[in-house]
Design an enzyme around this catalytic site. Structure first.
Site, PDB file in Angstrom:
ATOM      1  N   HIS A   1     -14.902  -8.695  -0.129  1.00  0.00           N
ATOM      2  CA  HIS A   1     -15.012  -9.500  -1.493  1.00  0.00           C
ATOM      3  C   HIS A   1     -15.353 -10.957  -1.360  1.00  0.00           C
ATOM      4  O   HIS A   1     -15.493 -11.665  -2.407  1.00  0.00           O
ATOM      5  CB  HIS A   1     -13.347  -9.661  -1.804  1.00  0.00           C
ATOM      6  CG  HIS A   1     -12.537 -10.315  -0.731  1.00  0.00           C
ATOM      7  ND1 HIS A   1     -12.178  -9.791   0.224  1.00  0.00           N
ATOM      8  CD2 HIS A   1     -11.952 -11.601  -0.937  1.00  0.00           C
ATOM      9  CE1 HIS A   1     -11.397 -10.828   0.977  1.00  0.00           C
ATOM     10  NE2 HIS A   1     -11.274 -11.929   0.347  1.00  0.00           N
TER      11      HIS A   1
ATOM     12  N   HIS B   1     -17.365 -10.988   6.591  1.00  0.00           N
ATOM     13  CA  HIS B   1     -17.636 -11.938   5.561  1.00  0.00           C
ATOM     14  C   HIS B   1     -18.811 -12.942   5.775  1.00  0.00           C
ATOM     15  O   HIS B   1     -19.736 -13.103   5.068  1.00  0.00           O
ATOM     16  CB  HIS B   1     -16.382 -12.628   5.207  1.00  0.00           C
ATOM     17  CG  HIS B   1     -14.968 -11.963   4.960  1.00  0.00           C
ATOM     18  ND1 HIS B   1     -15.223 -10.762   4.140  1.00  0.00           N
ATOM     19  CD2 HIS B   1     -14.017 -12.136   5.243  1.00  0.00           C
ATOM     20  CE1 HIS B   1     -14.003 -10.586   3.705  1.00  0.00           C
ATOM     21  NE2 HIS B   1     -13.255 -11.257   4.537  1.00  0.00           N
TER      22      HIS B   1
HETATM   23  P1  NDP Z   1      -0.537  -2.856   3.131  1.00  0.00           P
HETATM   24  O1  NDP Z   1       0.132  -2.515   4.478  1.00  0.00           O
HETATM   25  O2  NDP Z   1       0.224  -3.937   2.169  1.00  0.00           O
HETATM   26  O3  NDP Z   1      -0.322  -1.659   2.023  1.00  0.00           O
HETATM   27  C1  NDP Z   1      -0.985  -0.408   2.653  1.00  0.00           C
HETATM   28  C2  NDP Z   1      -0.607   0.678   1.637  1.00  0.00           C
HETATM   29  O4  NDP Z   1      -1.119   1.963   2.235  1.00  0.00           O
HETATM   30  C3  NDP Z   1       0.802   0.890   1.180  1.00  0.00           C
HETATM   31  O5  NDP Z   1       0.791   1.314  -0.052  1.00  0.00           O
HETATM   32  C4  NDP Z   1       1.236   2.100   2.379  1.00  0.00           C
HETATM   33  O6  NDP Z   1       2.210   2.927   1.536  1.00  0.00           O
HETATM   34  C5  NDP Z   1      -0.058   2.962   1.905  1.00  0.00           C
HETATM   35  N1  NDP Z   1      -0.094   3.985   2.893  1.00  0.00           N
HETATM   36  C6  NDP Z   1      -0.075   3.736   4.322  1.00  0.00           C
HETATM   37  N2  NDP Z   1      -0.326   5.353   4.923  1.00  0.00           N
HETATM   38  C7  NDP Z   1      -0.564   6.075   3.592  1.00  0.00           C
HETATM   39  C8  NDP Z   1      -0.708   7.386   3.753  1.00  0.00           C
HETATM   40  N3  NDP Z   1      -0.792   8.185   4.960  1.00  0.00           N
HETATM   41  N4  NDP Z   1      -0.892   7.917   2.572  1.00  0.00           N
HETATM   42  C9  NDP Z   1      -0.931   7.231   1.190  1.00  0.00           C
HETATM   43  N5  NDP Z   1      -0.720   5.779   1.494  1.00  0.00           N
HETATM   44  C10 NDP Z   1      -0.430   5.413   2.454  1.00  0.00           C
HETATM   45  O7  NDP Z   1      -1.816  -3.290   3.510  1.00  0.00           O
HETATM   46  P2  NDP Z   1      -2.825  -4.106   2.730  1.00  0.00           P
HETATM   47  O8  NDP Z   1      -2.772  -3.910   1.153  1.00  0.00           O
HETATM   48  O9  NDP Z   1      -2.921  -5.651   3.043  1.00  0.00           O
HETATM   49  O10 NDP Z   1      -4.326  -3.818   3.100  1.00  0.00           O
HETATM   50  C11 NDP Z   1      -4.898  -2.550   2.615  1.00  0.00           C
HETATM   51  C12 NDP Z   1      -6.613  -2.653   2.902  1.00  0.00           C
HETATM   52  O11 NDP Z   1      -7.081  -3.668   2.367  1.00  0.00           O
HETATM   53  C13 NDP Z   1      -6.832  -2.851   4.570  1.00  0.00           C
HETATM   54  O12 NDP Z   1      -7.833  -2.143   4.968  1.00  0.00           O
HETATM   55  C14 NDP Z   1      -7.098  -4.487   4.696  1.00  0.00           C
HETATM   56  O13 NDP Z   1      -8.227  -5.040   5.701  1.00  0.00           O
HETATM   57  C15 NDP Z   1      -7.894  -4.580   3.387  1.00  0.00           C
HETATM   58  N6  NDP Z   1      -7.604  -5.928   2.806  1.00  0.00           N
HETATM   59  C16 NDP Z   1      -6.626  -6.553   2.390  1.00  0.00           C
HETATM   60  C17 NDP Z   1      -6.591  -7.804   1.994  1.00  0.00           C
HETATM   61  C18 NDP Z   1      -5.054  -8.607   1.602  1.00  0.00           C
HETATM   62  O14 NDP Z   1      -5.127  -9.562   1.370  1.00  0.00           O
HETATM   63  N7  NDP Z   1      -3.965  -7.880   1.659  1.00  0.00           N
HETATM   64  C19 NDP Z   1      -7.588  -8.371   1.689  1.00  0.00           C
HETATM   65  C20 NDP Z   1      -8.979  -7.847   1.891  1.00  0.00           C
HETATM   66  C21 NDP Z   1      -8.847  -6.609   2.449  1.00  0.00           C
HETATM   67  P3  NDP Z   1       3.774   2.955   2.056  1.00  0.00           P
HETATM   68  O15 NDP Z   1       4.202   1.553   1.953  1.00  0.00           O
HETATM   69  O16 NDP Z   1       4.475   3.800   1.498  1.00  0.00           O
HETATM   70  O17 NDP Z   1       3.325   3.418   3.641  1.00  0.00           O
END
Ligand code: NDP
Length: 462
Positions: free
Chosen positions: A172, A234
């Site tokens: 981003h 980045h």
């Molecule tokens: P989170 O831990 O908040 O969310 C992860 C999500 O993945 C949850 O909805 C979880 O669901 C789901 N999940 C995990 N395992 C599975 C599975 N086997 N099948 C389906 N869903 C699954 O992580 P983030 O949102 O913070 O980060 C996600 C990605 O985005 C990462 O790669 C991170 O580096 C990137 N990112 C994040 C930023 C941020 O500010 N958050 C900024 C820039 C990049 P459940 O809870 O049910 O396990």
């Protein structure tokens, strides 16, 4: 203008629908996109392992679209059509069923993996076991692998699924506003374009200093650290845009070719991973009104991992334009100042005019990223005594783009344009450059220093 564009139909599946990225950045970004570019006709599907009800998901979508400023009509239509799938994204049978249900030759399907990186990779391995529709696009969040070898392996897997042009590695920091501002500034100004080289520029710094500390993200961050989280992705990409040659046009082939061309010429300063890098970790302190605990006392942190919260690496772009100019990349958490951007320090003028009371200071150009600003420090005659020279800063705020970075990213993915996506070879080059630093840090050849939260970094670094 956008109202007159042809309807752009697509299905957007967000894996990780219950996660932080989806909630805080992706959906509100989508809201700003739909407000500005109503030609996108999107069928939105949320998927997660979580036991979220369809009603909860619809409410989350409605709230986020509203936050992004999407009109009530558009929001109502998207919310009415959206579905929530409770599924394991790494289950090939579930993926096959999902893709079969969504198949529509008129609507390309975007699978957006807002998942922990290892889960995204496993989901792609599962996709390799099933038949895929030809109009499939894959959007992958950083980090892309954890070293050069794993990035190469992941890239091979991705391009065995779909052509490279249908892979969107998201960073981003490559938001459209940043890219266009930098290209616009560099190549549209005669004062900058001919002086953008080692003859005139002494050094370049690319900085993202955050006042935020860990903020509960130990699960991800403690295994990554500042170098992998920020510099490898980045800051290396921003550096490539600062160093690259002039594009003939702003299109995906030209821009990404020129960025990787600059990255291929990039090396650690003096090829020395120890002397060219520094790392540190914050201790307890105060940022504004906030008391911040020591990093090692944050919940979920394993101190034996030696994770750095401040990383600095000096690079050289070895070509005719840049040889001899240090590019210093730095990023840290829990710092007192929150500057994010590029600082270009010019060399002193060749021959100062004699007679003034003091010598002129070199020019400094500061390009802010989020917020987008430009400041140019020039030498002028002092308002009091005209024989004195002083520094004057010309400053401009560039204003916020109406579409947030994730909205811009989604716009291009939904349009099938990989302009701002990180091409596989770019990601690999970033790991190639920084791999020796990771190895030196892993072997403890570079000391892990400390700095107080709220300070500007270790006192020995000044
Ligand atoms: P989170 O831990 O908040 O969310 C992860 C999500 O993945 C949850 O909805 C979880 O669901 C789901 N999940 C995990 N395992 C599975 C599975 N086997 N099948 C389906 N869903 C699954 O992580 P983030 O949102 O913070 O980060 C996600 C990605 O985005 C990462 O790669 C991170 O580096 C990137 N990112 C994040 C930023 C941020 O500010 N958050 C900024 C820039 C990049 P459940 O809870 O049910 O396990």
């Amino acid at each position: 203008m956008s109202e007159h564009l042809a309807k752009q139909r697509s299905t957007l599946v967000i894996f990780g629908a219950s996660g932080d990225l989806t909630h805080r950045l992706l959906l509100p970004g989508l809201g700003t996109l739909l407000r500005q570019r109503p030609h996108h006709d999107i069928h939105l599907v949320g998927a997660a392992a979580d036991d979220l009800s369809e009603q909860d998901w619809k409410q989350r979508v409605a709230d986020a679209l509203c936050e992004g400023g999407c009109s009530a009509d558009r929001s109502t239509a998207i919310v009415a059509g959206t579905e929530y799938k409770r599924m394991d994204a790494t289950d090939a049978t579930a993926l096959h069923q999902l893709l079969t249900e969504l198949a529509d030759p008129e609507r390309p399907i975007v699978l957006y993996f807002a998942l922990p990186p290892t889960i995204s990779q496993r989901a792609c391995e599962a996709l390799a076991r099933i038949d895929l529709p030809p109009n499939l696009r894959l959007a992958i969040e950083k980090p892309f692998g954890h070293d050069l070898e794993s990035a190469q392996k992941f890239n091979k897997l991705l391009t065995s699924l779909v052509p490279e042009e249908q892979v969107f590695r998201v960073d981003h920091y490559l938001g459209k506003a940043t890219v266009l501002n930098l290209i616009g500034l560099r190549f549209s100004n005669r004062v900058f374009e001919p002086t953008w080289n080692a003859t005139n520029i002494e050094r370049v710094e690319i900085i993202t200093d955050e006042q935020l500390a860990l903020e509960g993200r130990a699960g991800y961050y403690d295994g990554a650290g500042a170098l992998k989280d920020m510099l490898q992705s980045h800051l290396m990409l921003v550096m490539a845009m600062v160093a690259m040659e002039e594009p003939a046009a702003i299109d995906q082939l030209e821009l990404r070719d020129l960025m990787v061309h600059a990255l291929r010429a990039t090396h650690l300063w003096a090829d020395d991973p120890v002397a060219s890098s520094r790392r540190a970790r914050y201790t307890a302190g105060t940022i504004g009104e906030r008391e911040v605990p020591s990093y090692v006392d944050e919940p979920g942190v394993d101190p034996s991992r030696n994770t750095e919260t401040l990383a600095e690496v000096t690079l050289e772009v070895r070509n005719a334009r840049w040889t001899g100019v240090p590019f210093r990349l730095r990023s840290g958490k829990a710092l007192g100042d929150g500057f994010r951007g590029i600082i270009v320090k010019y060399r002193p003028i060749v021959h100062p005019v004699s007679g003034f009371h003091n010598a002129p200071e070199p020019n400094v150009l500061a390009i802010g990223i989020a917020p987008e600003t430009i400041s140019m420090q020039i030498t002028t005659n002092a308002s009091g005594d005209r024989w004195d020279l002083e520094q004057t800063v010309l400053h401009s705020e560039l204003g916020e783009s109406p579409v947030r970075p994730y909205g811009e990213i989604l716009d291009l993915i939904l349009s099938g344009d990989p302009l701002l996506s990180v091409r596989g070879d770019m990601a690999e080059e970033c790991w190639r450059v920084l791999g020796p630093v990771l190895a030196a840090w892993h072997n403890n050849e570079v000391p892990l220093e400390e700095y107080r939260a709220g300070s500007t970094g270790p006192t020995t670094w000044r």
